[in-house]
Enzyme design. Structure first.
Site, PDB file in Angstrom:
ATOM      1  N   CYS A 329       0.833  -1.202   0.000  1.00 43.63           N
ATOM      2  CA  CYS A 329       0.000   0.000   0.000  1.00 43.63           C
ATOM      3  C   CYS A 329       0.873   1.260   0.000  1.00 43.63           C
ATOM      4  O   CYS A 329       1.537   1.552  -0.993  1.00 43.63           O
ATOM      5  CB  CYS A 329      -0.969  -0.044   1.169  1.00 43.63           C
ATOM      6  N   HIS A 426      -4.000  -5.459   1.232  1.00 45.39           N
ATOM      7  CA  HIS A 426      -3.867  -5.812   2.639  1.00 45.39           C
ATOM      8  C   HIS A 426      -4.431  -7.223   2.808  1.00 45.39           C
ATOM      9  O   HIS A 426      -5.432  -7.584   2.193  1.00 45.39           O
ATOM     10  CB  HIS A 426      -4.621  -4.844   3.537  1.00 45.39           C
TER      11      HIS A 426
END
Length: 484
Positions: A329, A426
């Site tokens: 991310c 994630h």
């Protein structure tokens, strides 16, 4: 519907853990139970199947209840992003950033959102277990506190108080909280739970006798021993014990000041042949065969932090020497060539050169990507999610890292350039096969992943947590109130 509040003597007392354990216990008892937290402050977030954003702690509690997470379990989420304050998420959608002083001016409007959401639960479950935030008796905040006693009062519920003996001062915690409550709120209390006891329990046989003279009418229901093997997740990813965990080759997680979703590291904890934890030291990073840059709530600020400490050079030199470097991310964004955020919609404003290890660049926009998806690795598929500001595009020839699935349709995701990988996912490490892929690429010598996927491990933990609480806490007052 009955409402059971789980309040704490302060932040970090173990409210999230206790709420999950009680949810699992009530589910075991055949009760339709759901979790709730009116307002959470955390950068550890989850994306629901319909694309809403909520605190991961409530997603974990939902799992303990056997439910899919929904934003109604956490109507208000604050995501701290540094000196500028916090991003405010209301019913799963971002409403921009807000300084603390300005946020308090929104308290009554947000309380109406909370109250309306509480009403929706009346027909959806038998018991709503409501986690509090911090302490219910912060005198300077009580008039505008929407997360502790106000939801209990609204639903005419009852509450438990969790105190943390591990940090010391347990009697001051309990008696001080009791003394600052008014009689109406005391009347709703079912009792206190002493949490995280370590050592010989026979040395702490009867806390009630010590507390009674200073908090008459306040029952202590039990003392819960600390079990580090019964920790499904830490609220912010790393506990103090996780700074150097396991034995074997080092997987170094760079813990930046605004790191988020650090629970991405936790599927590694039960694997063999790997040593991991938070790393801020150049020597540790230089020696590690694998480095992970985790997510960030303020990517540009964290990139500048790396640069100010010379860690950017350490990471680049390590990559040049053959170390596997993985960005998740915000960490993925940092590995690129440029980051553009002229108005500061995602944190600190500015244009910043990235680490230059991947041929991508990121531009931040006001729109936020929230997407539940399925990851795939070596034929294994499992649930993952994206939650980020910014659009990352290729600046040169790119090789996708892997394939993901949305609504049955595959698409390429992430970027790899040799031994540098980047992904927005994630939960990517929740599959044993994805962890084994990293360990093989990094050259770990004696690595062996836990055979059970992380999601299945958590389900077994919830059952053990329920048993642990039931064995050490007198839950009869809870049973009488709930009628079970």
């Amino acid at each position: 519907m009955k409402a059971l509040g789980v309040l704490g003597t302060g932040s970090g007392a173990g409210k999230s853990w206790m709420t999950a354990a009680l949810c699992a216990w009530l589910r075991r008892e055949g009760v339709r139970v759901a979790p709730f937290k009116a307002q959470n402050m955390s950068n550890n977030a989850w994306v629901t199947l319909d694309g809403g954003e909520m605190a991961r702690a409530q997603a974990v509690q939902a799992e303990a209840c056997g439910l899919l997470p929904t934003v109604e379990m956490n109507p208000v989420l604050l995501k701290p992003s540094g000196g500028m304050g916090s991003q405010v998420i209301v019913l799963g959608r971002a409403e921009g950033h807000c300084a603390a002083r300005d946020y308090y001016g929104r308290a009554e409007r947000l309380w109406q959102v909370v109250a309306d959401t509480l009403e929706t639960w009346r027909s959806r479950c038998d018991v709503l277990v409501m986690e509090g935030a911090g302490s219910p008796v912060e005198l300077n905040l009580m008039a505008r506190d929407i997360a502790n006693l106000r939801p209990v009062r609204h639903l005419d519920g009852r509450w438990l108080l969790v105190g943390d003996i591990d940090r010391g001062g347990i009697f001051a915690q309990l008696a001080g909280t009791w003394a600052l409550l008014d009689e109406a709120d005391r009347a709703r209390c079912l009792g206190a739970i002493v949490n995280r006891f370590r050592g010989d329990a026979s040395l702490f046989p009867d806390p009630q006798s010590w507390l009674a003279p200073y908090a008459p009418g306040f029952p202590v229901l039990g003392t819960v021993p600390l079990r580090r093997d019964l920790q499904p997740e830490e609220e912010d990813g790393f506990s103090a014990a996780d700074q150097d965990r396991g034995q074997g080759d080092t997987l170094a997680w760079v813990r930046t000041p605004h790191a988020s979703n650090l629970t991405d590291c936790q599927p590694w904890w039960d694997d063999a042949g790997v040593r991991g934890g938070g790393a801020e030291d150049a020597a540790v990073l230089a020696r590690a065969p694998a480095i992970v840059l985790p997510g960030s709530k303020n990517t540009i600020a964290d990139l500048r932090w790396l640069r100010a400490r010379g860690l950017d050079r350490v990471i680049r030199d390590a990559a040049a020497a053959g170390t596997l470097v993985v960005g998740l991310c915000g960490g993925y964004q940092m590995l690129g060539e440029w980051l553009h955020d002229p108005t500061g919609v995602a944190g600190d404003a500015g244009d910043e050169a990235g680490l230059g290890l991947l041929p991508v660049a990121t531009t931040f926009h006001a729109a936020k990507t929230l997407r539940a998806t399925e990851a795939e690795c070596d034929g294994d598929r499992w649930s993952a999610y994206e939650i980020h500001m910014g659009e990352t595009i290729a600046t040169g020839p790119c090789t996708p890292l892997h394939q993901v699935w949305n609504d049955g349709t595959p698409r390429p995701e992430g970027t790899q350039a040799g031994r540098v990988w980047g992904t927005y996912l994630h939960g990517w490490f929740e599959s044993p096969r994805s962890r084994a892929r990293l360990a093989t690429a990094a050259g770990f010598t004696d690595y062996k992943p836990h055979a059970v996927p992380w999601a299945e491990q958590r389900r077994a933990l919830y059952a053990a947590m329920a048993e642990h609480v039931a064995a050490h806490v007198n839950l009869d007052p809870v049973r009488r109130y709930l009628g079970i």
